[in-house]
Motif scaffolding. Sequence first.
Motif, PDB file in Angstrom:
ATOM      1  N   MET A 157      33.517  37.306  27.731  1.00 24.43           N
ATOM      2  CA  MET A 157      33.107  38.012  28.928  1.00 24.43           C
ATOM      3  C   MET A 157      31.717  37.568  29.344  1.00 24.43           C
ATOM      4  O   MET A 157      30.857  37.339  28.509  1.00 24.43           O
ATOM      5  CB  MET A 157      33.087  39.514  28.684  1.00 24.43           C
ATOM      6  CG  MET A 157      32.748  40.245  29.965  1.00 24.43           C
ATOM      7  SD  MET A 157      32.289  41.962  29.808  1.00 24.43           S
ATOM      8  CE  MET A 157      30.952  41.911  28.699  1.00 24.43           C
ATOM      9  N   LYS A 158      31.533  37.486  30.652  1.00 22.29           N
ATOM     10  CA  LYS A 158      30.248  37.084  31.199  1.00 22.29           C
ATOM     11  C   LYS A 158      29.804  38.127  32.222  1.00 22.29           C
ATOM     12  O   LYS A 158      30.605  38.514  33.088  1.00 22.29           O
ATOM     13  CB  LYS A 158      30.403  35.705  31.865  1.00 22.29           C
ATOM     14  CG  LYS A 158      29.151  35.166  32.493  1.00 22.29           C
ATOM     15  CD  LYS A 158      29.444  33.815  33.152  1.00 22.29           C
ATOM     16  CE  LYS A 158      28.241  33.390  33.974  1.00 22.29           C
ATOM     17  NZ  LYS A 158      28.572  32.374  34.955  1.00 22.29           N
ATOM     18  N   ILE A 159      28.556  38.584  32.121  1.00 20.95           N
ATOM     19  CA  ILE A 159      28.000  39.514  33.107  1.00 20.95           C
ATOM     20  C   ILE A 159      26.959  38.755  33.907  1.00 20.95           C
ATOM     21  O   ILE A 159      26.117  38.063  33.339  1.00 20.95           O
ATOM     22  CB  ILE A 159      27.374  40.751  32.428  1.00 20.95           C
ATOM     23  CG1 ILE A 159      28.462  41.570  31.727  1.00 20.95           C
ATOM     24  CG2 ILE A 159      26.636  41.610  33.464  1.00 20.95           C
ATOM     25  CD1 ILE A 159      27.961  42.756  30.947  1.00 20.95           C
ATOM     26  N   GLN A 160      27.059  38.873  35.233  1.00 21.03           N
ATOM     27  CA  GLN A 160      26.093  38.194  36.082  1.00 21.03           C
ATOM     28  C   GLN A 160      25.796  39.027  37.327  1.00 21.03           C
ATOM     29  O   GLN A 160      26.575  39.886  37.713  1.00 21.03           O
ATOM     30  CB  GLN A 160      26.623  36.814  36.488  1.00 21.03           C
ATOM     31  CG  GLN A 160      27.846  36.878  37.391  1.00 21.03           C
ATOM     32  CD  GLN A 160      28.469  35.529  37.641  1.00 21.03           C
ATOM     33  OE1 GLN A 160      28.769  34.803  36.692  1.00 21.03           O
ATOM     34  NE2 GLN A 160      28.687  35.185  38.902  1.00 21.03           N
ATOM     35  N   SER A 161      24.677  38.725  37.934  1.00 20.04           N
ATOM     36  CA  SER A 161      24.300  39.322  39.201  1.00 20.04           C
ATOM     37  C   SER A 161      25.231  38.771  40.271  1.00 20.04           C
ATOM     38  O   SER A 161      25.504  37.574  40.304  1.00 20.04           O
ATOM     39  CB  SER A 161      22.839  38.941  39.481  1.00 20.04           C
ATOM     40  OG  SER A 161      22.491  39.342  40.772  1.00 20.04           O
ATOM     41  N   ILE A 162      25.782  39.662  41.106  1.00 17.19           N
ATOM     42  CA  ILE A 162      26.694  39.215  42.166  1.00 17.19           C
ATOM     43  C   ILE A 162      26.275  39.825  43.496  1.00 17.19           C
ATOM     44  O   ILE A 162      25.670  40.888  43.544  1.00 17.19           O
ATOM     45  CB  ILE A 162      28.172  39.545  41.856  1.00 17.19           C
ATOM     46  CG1 ILE A 162      28.384  41.047  41.626  1.00 17.19           C
ATOM     47  CG2 ILE A 162      28.668  38.744  40.666  1.00 17.19           C
ATOM     48  CD1 ILE A 162      29.851  41.452  41.480  1.00 17.19           C
ATOM     49  N   GLN A 163      26.621  39.110  44.562  1.00 18.97           N
ATOM     50  CA  GLN A 163      26.361  39.609  45.905  1.00 18.97           C
ATOM     51  C   GLN A 163      27.626  39.476  46.734  1.00 18.97           C
ATOM     52  O   GLN A 163      28.722  39.415  46.187  1.00 18.97           O
ATOM     53  CB  GLN A 163      25.163  38.878  46.514  1.00 18.97           C
ATOM     54  CG  GLN A 163      23.874  39.184  45.744  1.00 18.97           C
ATOM     55  CD  GLN A 163      22.624  38.861  46.521  1.00 18.97           C
ATOM     56  OE1 GLN A 163      22.578  38.951  47.741  1.00 18.97           O
ATOM     57  NE2 GLN A 163      21.570  38.498  45.794  1.00 18.97           N
ATOM     58  N   ASN A 164      27.488  39.409  48.050  1.00 19.07           N
ATOM     59  CA  ASN A 164      28.666  39.466  48.907  1.00 19.07           C
ATOM     60  C   ASN A 164      29.584  38.253  48.860  1.00 19.07           C
ATOM     61  O   ASN A 164      30.651  38.268  49.459  1.00 19.07           O
ATOM     62  CB  ASN A 164      28.278  39.812  50.332  1.00 19.07           C
ATOM     63  CG  ASN A 164      28.013  41.304  50.454  1.00 19.07           C
ATOM     64  OD1 ASN A 164      26.873  41.733  50.351  1.00 19.07           O
ATOM     65  ND2 ASN A 164      29.061  42.090  50.591  1.00 19.07           N
ATOM     66  N   GLU A 165      29.226  37.202  48.090  1.00 20.83           N
ATOM     67  CA  GLU A 165      30.199  36.113  47.921  1.00 20.83           C
ATOM     68  C   GLU A 165      31.422  36.626  47.146  1.00 20.83           C
ATOM     69  O   GLU A 165      32.488  36.027  47.175  1.00 20.83           O
ATOM     70  CB  GLU A 165      29.572  34.891  47.225  1.00 20.83           C
ATOM     71  CG  GLU A 165      29.240  35.100  45.759  1.00 20.83           C
ATOM     72  CD  GLU A 165      27.856  35.697  45.474  1.00 20.83           C
ATOM     73  OE1 GLU A 165      27.418  35.612  44.314  1.00 20.83           O
ATOM     74  OE2 GLU A 165      27.246  36.245  46.401  1.00 20.83           O
ATOM     75  N   TYR A 166      31.276  37.762  46.464  1.00 21.19           N
ATOM     76  CA  TYR A 166      32.388  38.384  45.726  1.00 21.19           C
ATOM     77  C   TYR A 166      32.893  39.649  46.418  1.00 21.19           C
ATOM     78  O   TYR A 166      33.568  40.470  45.809  1.00 21.19           O
ATOM     79  CB  TYR A 166      31.948  38.726  44.293  1.00 21.19           C
ATOM     80  CG  TYR A 166      31.714  37.508  43.436  1.00 21.19           C
ATOM     81  CD1 TYR A 166      32.777  36.834  42.846  1.00 21.19           C
ATOM     82  CD2 TYR A 166      30.429  37.024  43.234  1.00 21.19           C
ATOM     83  CE1 TYR A 166      32.567  35.703  42.071  1.00 21.19           C
ATOM     84  CE2 TYR A 166      30.204  35.886  42.454  1.00 21.19           C
ATOM     85  CZ  TYR A 166      31.281  35.237  41.881  1.00 21.19           C
ATOM     86  OH  TYR A 166      31.070  34.117  41.113  1.00 21.19           O
ATOM     87  N   GLU A 167      32.564  39.783  47.696  1.00 19.70           N
ATOM     88  CA  GLU A 167      32.878  40.997  48.448  1.00 19.70           C
ATOM     89  C   GLU A 167      34.341  41.419  48.324  1.00 19.70           C
ATOM     90  O   GLU A 167      34.635  42.579  48.023  1.00 19.70           O
ATOM     91  CB  GLU A 167      32.519  40.756  49.914  1.00 19.70           C
ATOM     92  CG  GLU A 167      32.659  41.956  50.805  1.00 19.70           C
ATOM     93  CD  GLU A 167      32.181  41.621  52.206  1.00 19.70           C
ATOM     94  OE1 GLU A 167      33.039  41.472  53.088  1.00 19.70           O
ATOM     95  OE2 GLU A 167      30.956  41.480  52.392  1.00 19.70           O
ATOM     96  N   ASN A 168      35.284  40.493  48.542  1.00 18.48           N
ATOM     97  CA  ASN A 168      36.704  40.857  48.497  1.00 18.48           C
ATOM     98  C   ASN A 168      37.114  41.360  47.118  1.00 18.48           C
ATOM     99  O   ASN A 168      37.836  42.354  46.999  1.00 18.48           O
ATOM    100  CB  ASN A 168      37.589  39.675  48.919  1.00 18.48           C
ATOM    101  CG  ASN A 168      37.419  39.339  50.391  1.00 18.48           C
ATOM    102  OD1 ASN A 168      36.988  40.179  51.186  1.00 18.48           O
ATOM    103  ND2 ASN A 168      37.726  38.111  50.747  1.00 18.48           N
ATOM    104  N   GLU A 169      36.656  40.672  46.062  1.00 14.24           N
ATOM    105  CA  GLU A 169      36.995  41.089  44.698  1.00 14.24           C
ATOM    106  C   GLU A 169      36.377  42.450  44.371  1.00 14.24           C
ATOM    107  O   GLU A 169      37.016  43.300  43.744  1.00 14.24           O
ATOM    108  CB  GLU A 169      36.504  40.055  43.676  1.00 14.24           C
ATOM    109  CG  GLU A 169      37.211  38.720  43.764  1.00 14.24           C
ATOM    110  CD  GLU A 169      36.482  37.691  44.629  1.00 14.24           C
ATOM    111  OE1 GLU A 169      35.821  38.087  45.617  1.00 14.24           O
ATOM    112  OE2 GLU A 169      36.577  36.498  44.318  1.00 14.24           O
ATOM    113  N   ILE A 170      35.136  42.660  44.812  1.00  9.62           N
ATOM    114  CA  ILE A 170      34.441  43.928  44.557  1.00  9.62           C
ATOM    115  C   ILE A 170      35.182  45.077  45.240  1.00  9.62           C
ATOM    116  O   ILE A 170      35.486  46.105  44.618  1.00  9.62           O
ATOM    117  CB  ILE A 170      32.976  43.858  45.051  1.00  9.62           C
ATOM    118  CG1 ILE A 170      32.160  42.876  44.204  1.00  9.62           C
ATOM    119  CG2 ILE A 170      32.337  45.243  45.041  1.00  9.62           C
ATOM    120  CD1 ILE A 170      30.797  42.508  44.815  1.00  9.62           C
ATOM    121  N   ILE A 171      35.483  44.895  46.519  1.00  9.90           N
ATOM    122  CA  ILE A 171      36.167  45.944  47.294  1.00  9.90           C
ATOM    123  C   ILE A 171      37.538  46.241  46.692  1.00  9.90           C
ATOM    124  O   ILE A 171      37.916  47.406  46.521  1.00  9.90           O
ATOM    125  CB  ILE A 171      36.272  45.527  48.778  1.00  9.90           C
ATOM    126  CG1 ILE A 171      34.873  45.559  49.412  1.00  9.90           C
ATOM    127  CG2 ILE A 171      37.243  46.423  49.544  1.00  9.90           C
ATOM    128  CD1 ILE A 171      34.783  44.876  50.772  1.00  9.90           C
TER     129      ILE A 171
END
Length: 161
Positions: free
Chosen positions: A1-15
Amino acid sequence: MKIQSIQNEYENEIIDLILNIQQKEFNVPVTLEDQPDLLDIHNFYFKPGGTFLGAFIEGQLVGTIALVKFNSEAAAIRKMFVKKEYRGKEFQIAQQLLEQLIAYSEENGIKNLYLGTVSILQAALRFYEKNNFVTISKEALPVDFPLMKPDNVFCHLKLNQ
């Protein structure tokens, strides 16, 4: 597992991750329109000094946690979600996300963490209690705490400085 800072480039996955858990799993009556922060992660979380972290397994987003800094020494934990099949002691994703968020908070001068949740999320409440959060009344929240409409349980953690 990897934890990283994310922003809106992952918007669809986050939503997709968050709305599925809120609406389908826990029947919380909340929509994307109720959460405009998800469409503007940079300005809502990062710009005031917070962060948004994602946990990935084999490139798939399986968990999130976010921090809204609302004054110089206090922040609110938001968007703590882990996909059902990755919850629990075996994976420790929620624990690792929280520990990274606390480390970020301490490194950035935050002395108090707060959060709001809904009483239906009993496992989440137990998780926070296990991590030394104390349940407080809504009236005990700082006046500038960013309230979310559905929240009816509030917690506080004083960080070690």
